[in-house]
Design a protein around this motif. Sequence first.
Motif, PDB file in Angstrom:
ATOM      1  N   ARG A  58      -8.488   1.329  -5.794  1.00  0.00           N
ATOM      2  CA  ARG A  58      -9.052   1.966  -4.477  1.00  0.00           C
ATOM      3  C   ARG A  58      -7.972   1.602  -3.658  1.00  0.00           C
ATOM      4  N   LEU A  59      -7.117   2.515  -2.873  1.00  0.00           N
ATOM      5  CA  LEU A  59      -6.113   2.331  -1.891  1.00  0.00           C
ATOM      6  C   LEU A  59      -6.735   2.264  -0.562  1.00  0.00           C
ATOM      7  N   LYS A  60      -6.093   1.460   0.323  1.00  0.00           N
ATOM      8  CA  LYS A  60      -6.385   1.419   1.780  1.00  0.00           C
ATOM      9  C   LYS A  60      -6.021   3.074   2.231  1.00  0.00           C
ATOM     10  N   PHE A 110       2.057   4.698  -2.072  1.00  0.00           N
ATOM     11  CA  PHE A 110       1.749   3.979  -3.266  1.00  0.00           C
ATOM     12  C   PHE A 110       2.343   4.697  -4.399  1.00  0.00           C
ATOM     13  N   HIS A 111       2.097   6.151  -4.490  1.00  0.00           N
ATOM     14  CA  HIS A 111       2.422   6.900  -5.597  1.00  0.00           C
ATOM     15  C   HIS A 111       3.895   6.803  -5.403  1.00  0.00           C
ATOM     16  N   GLU A 112       4.715   6.846  -4.479  1.00  0.00           N
ATOM     17  CA  GLU A 112       6.151   6.810  -4.751  1.00  0.00           C
ATOM     18  C   GLU A 112       6.627   5.614  -5.102  1.00  0.00           C
ATOM     19  N   ASP A 170       0.309  -4.495  -1.191  1.00  0.00           N
ATOM     20  CA  ASP A 170      -0.191  -4.448   0.443  1.00  0.00           C
ATOM     21  C   ASP A 170      -0.962  -3.118   0.496  1.00  0.00           C
ATOM     22  N   ARG A 171      -1.037  -2.170  -0.504  1.00  0.00           N
ATOM     23  CA  ARG A 171      -1.706  -0.896  -0.310  1.00  0.00           C
ATOM     24  C   ARG A 171      -3.305  -0.972  -1.112  1.00  0.00           C
ATOM     25  N   ILE A 172      -3.452  -1.827  -1.858  1.00  0.00           N
ATOM     26  CA  ILE A 172      -4.559  -2.069  -2.585  1.00  0.00           C
ATOM     27  C   ILE A 172      -5.675  -2.552  -2.017  1.00  0.00           C
TER      28      ILE A 172
END
Length: 115
Positions: A12-14, A21-23, A88-90
């Motif tokens: 679950r991403l921020k 995140f995908h990149e 950092d994005r999770i």
Amino acid sequence: MTRRLLEIRTYRLKPGTLEAFHEAMHARAVPMLRARGMDVVSYGRSDHEEESYHLVRAYASREALEAEQSAFYGSTEWREGPRAALVDRIETYLNTLLWASGEAVDSMRALNAPD
């Protein structure tokens, strides 16, 4: 029958971080995982929910999973590489382990190629 241990990791991403995140996953983390010999079966955006993502890897055993992940996540290459861009994005994540046949793993790989 060949069997593989699947690790299904869902993130679950921020809010607002999915594209970055995908990149980072596609361009940096997955190539690193594969270069280390990990079998990345599938990864990518969720089809049904904003800001969710998955990573599926296959292993020969629980011991192999633990050894491969310990070596990878303890490496300087990971810590100084894409780690921050991902972690950092999770917001949260969940792991599930399931046994599957080699054929099922191959089917999952073919039907769930990343965008």
